[in-house]
Write an enzyme that holds these catalytic residues in place. Structure first.
Site, PDB file in Angstrom:
ATOM      1  N   SER A  43       0.892  -1.232  -0.007  1.00 43.46           N
ATOM      2  CA  SER A  43       0.039   0.024  -0.108  1.00 43.46           C
ATOM      3  C   SER A  43       0.862   1.158   0.110  1.00 43.46           C
ATOM      4  O   SER A  43       1.084   2.023   1.000  1.00 43.46           O
ATOM      5  CB  SER A  43      -0.936   0.000   1.154  1.00 43.46           C
ATOM      6  OG  SER A  43      -0.103   0.014   2.448  1.00 43.46           O
ATOM      7  N   HIS A 157      -3.466  -6.209   2.714  1.00 44.23           N
ATOM      8  CA  HIS A 157      -2.660  -7.149   3.363  1.00 44.23           C
ATOM      9  C   HIS A 157      -3.482  -8.419   3.659  1.00 44.23           C
ATOM     10  O   HIS A 157      -2.814  -9.301   4.381  1.00 44.23           O
ATOM     11  CB  HIS A 157      -1.910  -6.613   4.608  1.00 44.23           C
ATOM     12  CG  HIS A 157      -1.283  -5.409   4.491  1.00 44.23           C
ATOM     13  ND1 HIS A 157      -0.553  -4.748   5.354  1.00 44.23           N
ATOM     14  CD2 HIS A 157      -0.465  -5.002   3.225  1.00 44.23           C
ATOM     15  CE1 HIS A 157       0.113  -3.796   4.699  1.00 44.23           C
ATOM     16  NE2 HIS A 157       0.162  -3.993   3.397  1.00 44.23           N
ATOM     17  N   GLU A 166      -4.632  -2.314   9.387  1.00 42.26           N
ATOM     18  CA  GLU A 166      -3.607  -2.860  10.692  1.00 42.26           C
ATOM     19  C   GLU A 166      -4.113  -2.302  11.755  1.00 42.26           C
ATOM     20  O   GLU A 166      -4.522  -1.368  12.107  1.00 42.26           O
ATOM     21  CB  GLU A 166      -2.192  -2.012  10.426  1.00 42.26           C
ATOM     22  CG  GLU A 166      -1.658  -2.448   9.296  1.00 42.26           C
ATOM     23  CD  GLU A 166      -0.180  -1.731   9.020  1.00 42.26           C
ATOM     24  OE1 GLU A 166       0.385  -1.270  10.041  1.00 42.26           O
ATOM     25  OE2 GLU A 166       0.222  -1.508   8.010  1.00 42.26           O
ATOM     26  N   GLU A 207       1.556  -9.400   7.310  1.00 43.91           N
ATOM     27  CA  GLU A 207       2.462  -9.034   8.297  1.00 43.91           C
ATOM     28  C   GLU A 207       2.145  -9.832   9.623  1.00 43.91           C
ATOM     29  O   GLU A 207       2.512  -9.355  10.757  1.00 43.91           O
ATOM     30  CB  GLU A 207       1.981  -7.430   8.806  1.00 43.91           C
ATOM     31  CG  GLU A 207       2.581  -6.717   7.343  1.00 43.91           C
ATOM     32  CD  GLU A 207       2.375  -5.099   7.661  1.00 43.91           C
ATOM     33  OE1 GLU A 207       1.861  -4.739   8.809  1.00 43.91           O
ATOM     34  OE2 GLU A 207       2.789  -4.739   6.796  1.00 43.91           O
ATOM     35  N   ASP A 245      -3.645   1.608  11.767  1.00 37.96           N
ATOM     36  CA  ASP A 245      -3.090   1.984  10.347  1.00 37.96           C
ATOM     37  C   ASP A 245      -4.275   1.751   9.401  1.00 37.96           C
ATOM     38  O   ASP A 245      -4.293   0.675   8.876  1.00 37.96           O
ATOM     39  CB  ASP A 245      -1.824   1.617   9.880  1.00 37.96           C
ATOM     40  CG  ASP A 245      -1.682   2.105   8.684  1.00 37.96           C
ATOM     41  OD1 ASP A 245      -2.417   2.969   7.906  1.00 37.96           O
ATOM     42  OD2 ASP A 245      -0.662   1.746   8.134  1.00 37.96           O
ATOM     43  N   GLU A 286      -2.799   6.142  11.981  1.00 39.92           N
ATOM     44  CA  GLU A 286      -1.887   6.146  10.901  1.00 39.92           C
ATOM     45  C   GLU A 286      -2.727   6.357   9.768  1.00 39.92           C
ATOM     46  O   GLU A 286      -3.612   5.485   9.627  1.00 39.92           O
ATOM     47  CB  GLU A 286      -0.798   5.231  10.819  1.00 39.92           C
ATOM     48  CG  GLU A 286       0.040   5.186   9.722  1.00 39.92           C
ATOM     49  CD  GLU A 286       1.073   4.037   9.604  1.00 39.92           C
ATOM     50  OE1 GLU A 286       1.436   3.375  10.562  1.00 39.92           O
ATOM     51  OE2 GLU A 286       1.409   3.362   8.702  1.00 39.92           O
ATOM     52  N   ASP A 313       1.841   8.524   6.850  1.00 40.73           N
ATOM     53  CA  ASP A 313       2.583   7.469   5.909  1.00 40.73           C
ATOM     54  C   ASP A 313       2.618   7.656   4.476  1.00 40.73           C
ATOM     55  O   ASP A 313       3.423   8.475   4.017  1.00 40.73           O
ATOM     56  CB  ASP A 313       2.254   5.955   6.451  1.00 40.73           C
ATOM     57  CG  ASP A 313       2.878   4.962   5.611  1.00 40.73           C
ATOM     58  OD1 ASP A 313       3.814   5.200   4.966  1.00 40.73           O
ATOM     59  OD2 ASP A 313       2.307   3.752   5.596  1.00 40.73           O
ATOM     60  N   LYS A 338      10.219   4.946   6.812  1.00 39.08           N
ATOM     61  CA  LYS A 338      10.184   3.839   6.128  1.00 39.08           C
ATOM     62  C   LYS A 338      11.675   4.079   5.110  1.00 39.08           C
ATOM     63  O   LYS A 338      11.457   5.100   4.324  1.00 39.08           O
ATOM     64  CB  LYS A 338       9.255   3.325   5.238  1.00 39.08           C
ATOM     65  CG  LYS A 338       8.076   2.722   6.115  1.00 39.08           C
ATOM     66  CD  LYS A 338       6.737   2.923   5.152  1.00 39.08           C
ATOM     67  CE  LYS A 338       5.569   2.017   5.656  1.00 39.08           C
ATOM     68  NZ  LYS A 338       4.372   2.178   4.842  1.00 39.08           N
ATOM     69  N   HIS A 366       8.474  -1.354   9.166  1.00 37.82           N
ATOM     70  CA  HIS A 366       8.925  -2.265   8.465  1.00 37.82           C
ATOM     71  C   HIS A 366       7.931  -1.842   7.044  1.00 37.82           C
ATOM     72  O   HIS A 366       7.219  -1.031   6.996  1.00 37.82           O
ATOM     73  CB  HIS A 366       8.679  -3.651   8.935  1.00 37.82           C
ATOM     74  CG  HIS A 366       7.121  -3.831   9.052  1.00 37.82           C
ATOM     75  ND1 HIS A 366       6.389  -4.920   9.138  1.00 37.82           N
ATOM     76  CD2 HIS A 366       5.939  -2.889   9.233  1.00 37.82           C
ATOM     77  CE1 HIS A 366       5.103  -5.017   9.382  1.00 37.82           C
ATOM     78  NE2 HIS A 366       4.797  -3.532   9.643  1.00 37.82           N
ATOM     79  N   LYS A 389       6.960  -0.324  14.629  1.00 33.18           N
ATOM     80  CA  LYS A 389       6.082  -1.281  14.240  1.00 33.18           C
ATOM     81  C   LYS A 389       6.619  -2.020  13.040  1.00 33.18           C
ATOM     82  O   LYS A 389       7.395  -1.886  12.270  1.00 33.18           O
ATOM     83  CB  LYS A 389       4.750  -0.638  13.549  1.00 33.18           C
ATOM     84  CG  LYS A 389       4.847   0.002  12.205  1.00 33.18           C
ATOM     85  CD  LYS A 389       3.502   0.153  11.669  1.00 33.18           C
ATOM     86  CE  LYS A 389       3.557   0.685  10.276  1.00 33.18           C
ATOM     87  NZ  LYS A 389       2.293   0.646   9.533  1.00 33.18           N
TER      88      LYS A 389
HETATM   89  P1  PGA Z   1       3.129  -1.427   3.030  1.00 38.58           P
HETATM   90  O1  PGA Z   1       2.148  -1.113   4.271  1.00 38.58           O
HETATM   91  O2  PGA Z   1       4.223  -1.893   3.398  1.00 38.58           O
HETATM   92  O3  PGA Z   1       2.332  -2.470   2.194  1.00 38.58           O
HETATM   93  O4  PGA Z   1       3.076  -0.169   2.198  1.00 38.58           O
HETATM   94  C1  PGA Z   1       2.451  -0.661   5.515  1.00 38.58           C
HETATM   95  C2  PGA Z   1       1.867   0.413   5.835  1.00 38.58           C
HETATM   96  O5  PGA Z   1       0.883   0.999   5.154  1.00 38.58           O
HETATM   97  O6  PGA Z   1       2.244   1.084   6.967  1.00 38.58           O
HETATM   98 ZN    ZN Z   2       0.706   2.716   6.882  1.00 38.04          ZN
END
Ligand code: PGA
Ligand code: ZN
Length: 419
Positions: A43, A157, A166, A207, A245, A286, A313, A338, A366, A389
Site C-alpha cells: 500500500s 494485506h 492494521e 504482516e 493504520d 496512521e 505514512d 520507512k 517495516h 512497528k
Molecule cells: P506497505 O504497508 O508496506 O504495504 O506499504 C505498510 C503501511 O501502510 O504502513
Molecule cells: Zn501505513
C-alpha cells in the site's frame, strides 16, 4: 574513518510474500562482508521513491529486479568500489547524484537503499560499534522503542472484508522491551483463542496478524480489548494501548471513504475516529485519511491531534520536504519512517532529525514485504524515536526485528518506550 569498498554485489532473492527483492552484499578491504535485504510495500504512497521492477511479464509477473541488481553490480559498483568514502552521506550523495532523478527512478530506490543500508553496516563495523550506535545522531539518547504489534490484518494485506489495514497493540506501559515483547506475544495468543472461540479462521495476513472475516473496525477493537484483558493486561496507555493504520488511501475513491459498506465524507470519517478514540484505548491513528485529502488531514489534526497521535505514512513518505510541508500546514503530528520510501539512510536520518527538532513524534516501520534483515530495529533504537512497528509477534521476518531488540537490550540496558 573512511570506507574503501572492495566489492559490491546484489542478487535477486525473495521477500516474505514470495516476490523478488534485492540482497546486497558489500565486501570490505579486510575481507569482512556485510549484507542488507531490501523491503517492499504493497500500500505505497504515490510520492514514494520508485522501486525499479523489470516489467518482464515472463518472469515473476513483471516484478523481477534483475535490472536493479545489474545497476548495483554495474554502475553503482563502478561509482563506489575502490574509492575513499569519507562517511555515509558521501556514499548516499554519490548515488543520488549518479541517479539524477528526484525519485531515484533510474537506478531504482530498491538498488540505492540496499547499498545505503549495507554501507551503514560497513561504517559501523569499521568504527567497531553496534549498528544502533552508529545510527545514533550526536546529542540523542538511544532508546528501545515501544513495539507496535500488528495483530489483525485487513485492506490490501489480507483477503478478508476488513477495510482497515492494521490493528496494532502497543505495550506502552511495559517496564522493559523484553516485557513489552512478552505482553505482545501473550495478547496475540489470547486473541487467537478469542477468534477461534467465535468461529473465525485464524489464518494470517502479510504482516503476521490474523485475518478474520470481520467487517466493522469497531468489532475488531472490541475483540482486541477482550484479548488484552484475557491475557491479564489493562487496556490503555498505562498498559497496552491500540494503534490503527487504516491506510485510508486504499479505500478512498471519488472523494469518499468506503468503510464496511458505508460511503463517508472526510468529516464523517473524522467523527468515526473520534467515536473510536472515545470508546476504545486507541492512542495512535496512521493514515486515517487519504494522501490527497490534505484539507481533511488538517481538520483531523485540529479535532483529534491534542489527544491522539496522527501518523502520516502515504501522506508524508519519509520525505524531508513533504514532512516539512506537513509540519507547516499542521497536517498530522507524527511521521512514519520507512527507509525505502525515501531511498537512503542519510535522507531517512534527515527526516528523523526534522521531526525531532520540531517536536513531532515518529514511528520506524517495516514494509509488508520484508526480509530477515533487522536494520530497522537498530534504526529505531539508535535514533531514540520511541516507536517501532514491524508486524505481529509471528512470522520469521517480523519476529527477527523484535528478537534483535531483545538482544540489544540484553547487551546494554537502555531506556524503553514512547517519548
Ligand atoms: P506497505 O504497508 O508496506 O504495504 O506499504 C505498510 C503501511 O501502510 O504502513
Ligand atoms: Zn501505513
Amino acid at each position: 574513518m573512511t570506507l574503501m569498498i572492495a566489492g559490491l554485489k546484489a542478487v535477486e532473492v525473495l521477500d516474505s510474500r514470495g516476490r523478488p527483492t534485492l540482497a546486497v552484499s558489500l565486501r570490505l578491504r579486510d575481507g569482512r562482508t556485510v549484507r542488507a535485504g531490501v523491503p517492499s510495500g504493497a500500500s505505497t504512497g504515490s510520492r514514494e521513491a520508485v522501486e525499479l521492477r523489470d516489467g518482464d511479464p515472463q518472469r515473476y509477473g513483471g516484478k523481477g529486479v534483475l535490472t536493479a541488481a545489474a545497476h548495483v553490480n554495474g554502475e553503482i559498483a563502478e561509482l563506489l568500489v575502490g574509492r575513499q568514502l569519507a562517511d555515509l552521506t558521501a556514499v548516499d550523495l554519490a548515488m543520488i547524484k549518479a541517479d539524477g532523478t528526484a525519485t531515484k527512478a533510474r537506478l531504482g530506490a530498491n538498488a540505492i537503499v540496499g547499498v545505503s543500508m549495507a554501507a551503514a553496516r560497513a561504517f559501523a563495523l569499521l568504527a567497531d560499534v553496534p549498528l544502533w550506535r552508529f545510527l545514533s545522531p550526536a546529542g540523542t539518547t538511544p532508546r528501545l522503542p515501544a513495539p507496535h504489534f500488528n495483530v489483525v490484518n485487513g485492506g490490501v494485506h489480507a483477503p478478508n472484508r476488513l477495510d482497515f489495514q492494521e490493528f496494532m497493540i502497543a505495550p506502552l506501559g511495559a517496564p522493559t522491551l523484553a516485557e513489552a515483547v512478552r505482553a505482545g506475544a501473550e495478547v496475540y495468543a489470547a486473541l487467537r483463542r478469542r477468534l477461534a472461540d467465535k468461529g473465525f479462521a485464524t489464518g494470517l495476513g502479510d504482516e503476521g496478524g490474523f485475518a478474520p472475516e470481520i467487517e466493522a473496525p469497531e468489532d475488531v477493537l472490541l475483540t482486541l480489548v477482550d484479548a488484552i484483558t484475557d491475557a491479564g493486561y489493562s487496556p490503555g496507555r498505562d498498559g497496552i494501548a491500540i494503534a490503527l493504520d487504516p491506510a485510508a488511501s486504499e479505500f478512498y475513491h471519488d472523494g469518499r471513504y468506503h468503510v464496511a459498506g458505508e460511503s463517508l465524507s472526510s468529516d464523517d470519517m473524522i467523527a468515526r475516529y473520534e467515536a473510536m478514540v472515545d470508546r476504545f484505548p486507541v492512542w495512535s491513528i496512521e493514515d486515517g485519511l487519504a494522501e490527497d485529502d490534505w484539507d481533511g488531514w488538517i481538520r483531523l489534526t485540529e479535532r483529534l491531534g491534542p489527544r491522539t497521535q496522527l501518523v502520516g505514512d502515504d501522506l508524508l513518505v519519509t520525505n524531508p520536504a513533504i514532512v516539512a510541508e506537513g509540519i507547516a500546514r499542521r497536517a498530522a503530528n507524527a511521521a512514519l519512517i520507512k527507509l525505502n520510501q525515501v531511498g537512503t539512510v542519510t535522507e531517512t536520518l534527515e527526516t528523523m532529525r526534522l521531526c525531532r527538532d520540531t517536536g513531532w513524534a515518529q514511528m520506524v516501520s517495516h514494509r509488508s514485504g520484508e526480509t530477515e534483515d533487522t536494520f530497522i530495529a537498530d534504526l529505531a533504537t539508535g535514533t531514540g524515536c520511541g516507536q517501532l512497528k514491524t508486524g505481529a509477534p509471528a512470522r520469521g521476518e517480523r519476529v527477527a526485528k523484535y528478537n534483535r531488540l531483545i538482544e540489544i537490550e540484553a547487551a546494554k540496558h537502555l531506556p524503553y518506550g514512547v517519548l
